[in-house]
Design a protein around this motif. Structure first.
Motif, PDB file in Angstrom:
ATOM      1  N   VAL A   1       0.848  -1.191   0.000  1.00 20.02           N
ATOM      2  CA  VAL A   1       0.000   0.000   0.000  1.00 20.02           C
ATOM      3  C   VAL A   1       0.882   1.237   0.000  1.00 20.02           C
ATOM      4  O   VAL A   1       1.781   1.374   0.845  1.00 20.02           O
ATOM      5  N   ILE A   2       0.659   2.132  -0.948  1.00 17.96           N
ATOM      6  CA  ILE A   2       1.467   3.352  -1.018  1.00 17.96           C
ATOM      7  C   ILE A   2       0.606   4.572  -0.695  1.00 17.96           C
ATOM      8  O   ILE A   2      -0.617   4.530  -0.784  1.00 17.96           O
ATOM      9  N   ALA A   3       1.280   5.650  -0.294  1.00 13.59           N
ATOM     10  CA  ALA A   3       0.606   6.771   0.358  1.00 13.59           C
ATOM     11  C   ALA A   3       0.140   7.870  -0.590  1.00 13.59           C
ATOM     12  O   ALA A   3      -0.432   8.854  -0.123  1.00 13.59           O
ATOM     13  N   PHE A   4       0.368   7.698  -1.885  1.00 13.17           N
ATOM     14  CA  PHE A   4       0.033   8.767  -2.815  1.00 13.17           C
ATOM     15  C   PHE A   4      -0.720   8.213  -4.022  1.00 13.17           C
ATOM     16  O   PHE A   4      -0.686   7.010  -4.288  1.00 13.17           O
ATOM     17  N   PRO A   5      -1.413   9.086  -4.781  1.00 12.86           N
ATOM     18  CA  PRO A   5      -2.292   8.606  -5.860  1.00 12.86           C
ATOM     19  C   PRO A   5      -1.540   8.006  -7.044  1.00 12.86           C
ATOM     20  O   PRO A   5      -0.327   8.201  -7.204  1.00 12.86           O
ATOM     21  N   ALA A   6      -2.295   7.304  -7.861  1.00 13.05           N
ATOM     22  CA  ALA A   6      -1.757   6.746  -9.103  1.00 13.05           C
ATOM     23  C   ALA A   6      -1.295   7.869 -10.017  1.00 13.05           C
ATOM     24  O   ALA A   6      -1.871   8.952 -10.050  1.00 13.05           O
ATOM     25  N   GLY A   7      -0.205   7.608 -10.751  1.00  6.14           N
ATOM     26  CA  GLY A   7       0.260   8.548 -11.759  1.00  6.14           C
ATOM     27  C   GLY A   7       1.361   9.479 -11.311  1.00  6.14           C
ATOM     28  O   GLY A   7       1.967  10.153 -12.134  1.00  6.14           O
ATOM     29  N   GLY A   8       1.641   9.558 -10.005  1.00  8.06           N
ATOM     30  CA  GLY A   8       2.704  10.414  -9.504  1.00  8.06           C
ATOM     31  C   GLY A   8       4.022   9.662  -9.419  1.00  8.06           C
ATOM     32  O   GLY A   8       4.091   8.459  -9.687  1.00  8.06           O
TER      33      GLY A   8
ATOM     34  N   GLY B   1      -3.856  10.614   1.049  1.00  8.58           N
ATOM     35  CA  GLY B   1      -4.525  11.452   2.040  1.00  8.58           C
ATOM     36  C   GLY B   1      -3.902  11.315   3.415  1.00  8.58           C
ATOM     37  O   GLY B   1      -3.016  10.485   3.644  1.00  8.58           O
ATOM     38  N   ALA B   2      -4.360  12.140   4.359  1.00 14.41           N
ATOM     39  CA  ALA B   2      -3.928  12.110   5.763  1.00 14.41           C
ATOM     40  C   ALA B   2      -2.409  12.197   5.889  1.00 14.41           C
ATOM     41  O   ALA B   2      -1.790  11.465   6.660  1.00 14.41           O
ATOM     42  N   ALA B   3      -1.815  13.110   5.111  1.00 13.04           N
ATOM     43  CA  ALA B   3      -0.366  13.356   5.158  1.00 13.04           C
ATOM     44  C   ALA B   3       0.447  12.097   4.912  1.00 13.04           C
ATOM     45  O   ALA B   3       1.546  11.932   5.448  1.00 13.04           O
ATOM     46  N   GLY B   4      -0.076  11.206   4.088  1.00 12.40           N
ATOM     47  CA  GLY B   4       0.662   9.994   3.728  1.00 12.40           C
ATOM     48  C   GLY B   4       0.667   8.919   4.795  1.00 12.40           C
ATOM     49  O   GLY B   4       1.438   7.965   4.719  1.00 12.40           O
ATOM     50  N   SER B   5      -0.228   9.036   5.793  1.00 11.18           N
ATOM     51  CA  SER B   5      -0.183   8.112   6.933  1.00 11.18           C
ATOM     52  C   SER B   5      -1.132   6.924   6.824  1.00 11.18           C
ATOM     53  O   SER B   5      -1.080   6.013   7.658  1.00 11.18           O
TER      54      SER B   5
ATOM     55  N   GLY C   1       0.592  25.170  -3.687  1.00 15.23           N
ATOM     56  CA  GLY C   1       0.035  23.858  -3.400  1.00 15.23           C
ATOM     57  C   GLY C   1       1.126  22.897  -2.952  1.00 15.23           C
ATOM     58  O   GLY C   1       2.295  23.049  -3.310  1.00 15.23           O
ATOM     59  N   SER C   2       0.722  21.911  -2.158  1.00 13.45           N
ATOM     60  CA  SER C   2       1.645  20.850  -1.750  1.00 13.45           C
ATOM     61  C   SER C   2       0.929  19.511  -1.896  1.00 13.45           C
ATOM     62  O   SER C   2      -0.253  19.456  -2.255  1.00 13.45           O
ATOM     63  N   THR C   3       1.634  18.438  -1.570  1.00 14.39           N
ATOM     64  CA  THR C   3       1.047  17.101  -1.667  1.00 14.39           C
ATOM     65  C   THR C   3       0.260  16.735  -0.413  1.00 14.39           C
ATOM     66  O   THR C   3      -0.068  15.567  -0.211  1.00 14.39           O
ATOM     67  N   GLY C   4      -0.060  17.714   0.415  1.00 15.23           N
ATOM     68  CA  GLY C   4      -0.919  17.467   1.566  1.00 15.23           C
ATOM     69  C   GLY C   4      -0.454  18.180   2.820  1.00 15.23           C
ATOM     70  O   GLY C   4       0.728  18.457   2.999  1.00 15.23           O
ATOM     71  N   THR C   5      -1.395  18.481   3.710  1.00 15.51           N
ATOM     72  CA  THR C   5      -1.084  19.115   4.984  1.00 15.51           C
ATOM     73  C   THR C   5      -0.171  18.213   5.815  1.00 15.51           C
ATOM     74  O   THR C   5      -0.402  17.005   5.921  1.00 15.51           O
TER      75      THR C   5
ATOM     76  N   HIS D   1      -1.297  28.331   1.888  1.00 15.24           N
ATOM     77  CA  HIS D   1      -1.113  26.914   1.560  1.00 15.24           C
ATOM     78  C   HIS D   1      -2.425  26.260   1.136  1.00 15.24           C
ATOM     79  O   HIS D   1      -3.444  26.390   1.800  1.00 15.24           O
ATOM     80  N   ILE D   2      -2.366  25.520   0.014  1.00 10.20           N
ATOM     81  CA  ILE D   2      -3.517  24.754  -0.469  1.00 10.20           C
ATOM     82  C   ILE D   2      -3.075  23.307  -0.654  1.00 10.20           C
ATOM     83  O   ILE D   2      -2.227  23.014  -1.508  1.00 10.20           O
ATOM     84  N   PRO D   3      -3.603  22.373   0.158  1.00 13.75           N
ATOM     85  CA  PRO D   3      -3.156  20.974   0.086  1.00 13.75           C
ATOM     86  C   PRO D   3      -3.872  20.179  -0.999  1.00 13.75           C
ATOM     87  O   PRO D   3      -5.053  20.402  -1.264  1.00 13.75           O
ATOM     88  N   TYR D   4      -3.137  19.244  -1.604  1.00  7.00           N
ATOM     89  CA  TYR D   4      -3.705  18.289  -2.566  1.00  7.00           C
ATOM     90  C   TYR D   4      -3.336  16.879  -2.114  1.00  7.00           C
ATOM     91  O   TYR D   4      -2.564  16.705  -1.165  1.00  7.00           O
ATOM     92  N   LYS D   5      -3.881  15.882  -2.787  1.00  7.93           N
ATOM     93  CA  LYS D   5      -3.656  14.500  -2.349  1.00  7.93           C
ATOM     94  C   LYS D   5      -2.368  13.894  -2.882  1.00  7.93           C
ATOM     95  O   LYS D   5      -1.957  12.842  -2.439  1.00  7.93           O
ATOM     96  N   GLY D   6      -1.735  14.537  -3.838  1.00 10.24           N
ATOM     97  CA  GLY D   6      -0.505  13.991  -4.393  1.00 10.24           C
ATOM     98  C   GLY D   6      -0.036  14.802  -5.579  1.00 10.24           C
ATOM     99  O   GLY D   6      -0.661  15.796  -5.983  1.00 10.24           O
ATOM    100  N   SER D   7       1.079  14.356  -6.179  1.00 12.43           N
ATOM    101  CA  SER D   7       1.707  15.106  -7.268  1.00 12.43           C
ATOM    102  C   SER D   7       0.810  15.231  -8.494  1.00 12.43           C
ATOM    103  O   SER D   7       0.825  16.260  -9.177  1.00 12.43           O
ATOM    104  N   ALA D   8       0.052  14.175  -8.799  1.00 11.59           N
ATOM    105  CA  ALA D   8      -0.803  14.217  -9.995  1.00 11.59           C
ATOM    106  C   ALA D   8      -1.862  15.304  -9.858  1.00 11.59           C
ATOM    107  O   ALA D   8      -2.092  16.100 -10.787  1.00 11.59           O
ATOM    108  N   ASP D   9      -2.530  15.390  -8.697  1.00  9.37           N
ATOM    109  CA  ASP D   9      -3.544  16.428  -8.461  1.00  9.37           C
ATOM    110  C   ASP D   9      -2.908  17.818  -8.439  1.00  9.37           C
ATOM    111  O   ASP D   9      -3.479  18.787  -8.935  1.00  9.37           O
ATOM    112  N   LEU D  10      -1.723  17.890  -7.862  1.00 11.81           N
ATOM    113  CA  LEU D  10      -1.009  19.157  -7.774  1.00 11.81           C
ATOM    114  C   LEU D  10      -0.633  19.666  -9.166  1.00 11.81           C
ATOM    115  O   LEU D  10      -0.764  20.857  -9.465  1.00 11.81           O
TER     116      LEU D  10
END
Length: 320
Positions: A34-41, A69-73, A154-158, A179-188
Motif C-alpha cells: 500500500v502506497i501513500a500517494f495517488p496513481a500517476g505520480g 490522504g492524511a499526510a501519507g499516513s 500547493g503541496s502534496t498534503g497538509t 497553503h492549499i493541500p492536494y492528495k498527491g503530485s498528480a492532483d497538484l
C-alpha cells in the motif's frame, strides 16, 4: 497446575513451529503493498516498478494499492489492523513520524511497525507556471513580502514534507504564504496547470511539467544541485540552511516473523538493484537510498525525535 503449564508450553511451541513453517513457505500468495500517494505520480510509478521486480524475485505478485490522504499516513495506519504475516506491506513516508505530535493516535510509529527496508527519497523544490511573473526566487520572495498571505502554493498534503519545509522557509524569511493541500503530485500538477495556484512545492514530480515547458523551477532542497536542473540553485545557495530529501521505505505490521522480514528485505534489496527501477527513479531525480532493517529502524527512532522539534518550531503541535 503442572498439567496446565505443560499444555500452555506445548501450545506456544506449536505456535512458534507454525510461524517457522509459514516463514519457510512464504510467500504462498500475492503480497499487497500500500502506497501513500495517488496513481500517476512519482511515488506510484517508481514503487510499481519496484513491486514488479520484487514479485518476480519472490515468485508471487506484489500488488500495489493506492491510499492517498492524511499526510501519507493511511498505509501505516492500515498496518495496525493487518495480520503480521508479511502479506500486507506499506510505504512509510516521513509524515508518519509526525502523527503523534499533530493528531491523536493509539499506536506508536516507531514501536508498532516492523521496518523492512528503506528504498529511496524524494528530491524537492518549488516551481511556478512558465508564464509566472516570478522569474527567480528573489521575485517570489519580494511578492510575498509585499502581499502577505496572497501568494498561494500547493503541496502534496497538509503536514507532508513539502508543506512543512515550505512553511519553515517562509518562517525563516519572515513571509506569509497561502497553503492549499492536494492528495498527491498528480492532483497538484493539474492544479498548477489549470491556474488554480501560483506555485507548487513538490518532489520532482514536476520534472515532466518542466520538460513540457509548463513550469519553471525556482529552487531545489538537496545538498547539491540536481543533475536534471543544473541552473537551479539549492536553498543553501540562496542563504537558507535547509536540506530536505525525505527518505522512505517499506514497513510491515509489528510482530511479523524475522524470517519473513528478512525474505522481504532480501527480495526488495535485489529489486532495487535492477536497472528498470533505477531508470524509473532517474526520471524524477530520485536515487536509491538503501537501509537494511536494523538501519531503517534506527532511522525511524531518530526521525521521530527530529520531527518533534520541527513541529514545535512551526507551532503546529496538537494541544495537550
Amino acid at each position: 497446575m503442572r498439567r496446565r503449564h505443560l499444555v500452555q508450553l506445548a501450545a506456544a511451541t506449536l505456535a512458534v513451529a507454525s510461524l517457522g513453517v509459514q516463514a519457510q513457505s512464504f510467500p504462498a500468495k500475492p503480497i499487497k503493498l500500500v502506497i501513500a500517494f495517488p496513481a500517476g505520480g512519482p511515488t506510484d510509478i517508481t514503487m510499481r516498478q519496484l513491486a514488479d521486480n520484487a514479485g518476480k524475485i519472490l515468485g508471487q505478485p506484489v500488488v500495489v494499492e493506492n491510499k492517498p490522504g492524511a499526510a501519507g499516513s493511511l498505509p501505516a495506519q492500515l498496518l495496525q489492523t493487518s495480520a503480521p504475516d508479511g502479506y500486507t506491506l506499506a510505504q512509510i513516508p516521513l509524515g508518519v513520524f509526525r502523527l503523534p505530535y499533530t493528531t491523536k493516535i493509539n499506536w506508536d510509529p516507531v514501536k508498532d511497525i516492523s521496518y523492512v527496508i528503506n528504498v529511496t527519497g524524494y528530491a524537492f523544490g518549488i516551481a511556478v507556471p512558465a508564464d509566472s511573473p516570478f522569474k527567480n526566487w528573489n521575485d517570489f520572495v519580494a511578492y510575498a513580502k509585499a502581499n502577505p498571505g496572497k501568494l498561494s502554493y500547493g503541496s502534496t498534503g497538509t503536514l507532508t514534507s513539502p508543506h512543512l519545509t515550505t512553511e519553515l522557509i517562509a518562517q525563516k524569511l519572515g513571509i506569509q504564504l497561502n497553503h492549499i493541500p492536494y492528495k498527491g503530485s498528480a492532483d497538484l500538477a493539474t492544479a498548477i496547470g489549470g491556474g488554480h495556484i501560483m506555485a507548487m512545492a513538490d518532489s520532482t514530480g514536476f520534472a515532466p511539467l518542466v520538460q513540457a515547458g509548463k513550469v519553471r523551477v525556482l529552487n531545489t532542497w538537496g545538498e547539491k544541485r540536481l543533475e536534471k536542473f543544473p541552473d537551479v540553485p539549492t536553498l543553501k545557495e540562496l542563504g537558507l540552511d535547509v536540506v530536505q530529501n525525505s527518505p522512505f521505505g517499506i514497513g510491515a505490521p509489528r510482530g511479523t516473523p524475522p524470517e519473513v522480514v528478512k525474505k522481504l528485505h532480501d527480495a526488495f534489496k535485489q529489486a532495487m538493484e535492477e536497472p528498470s527501477y533505477q531508470r524509473a527513479l532517474a526520471g524524477y531525480d530520485m536515487v536509491p537510498i538503501y537501509m537494511d532493517s536494523a538501519q531503517y529502524t534506527r532511522f525511524a527512532q531518530e526521525t521521530f525525535a527530529r520531527e518533534k522539534a520541527l513541529i514545535e518550531k512551526l507551532g503546529l503541535a496538537k494541544p495537550n
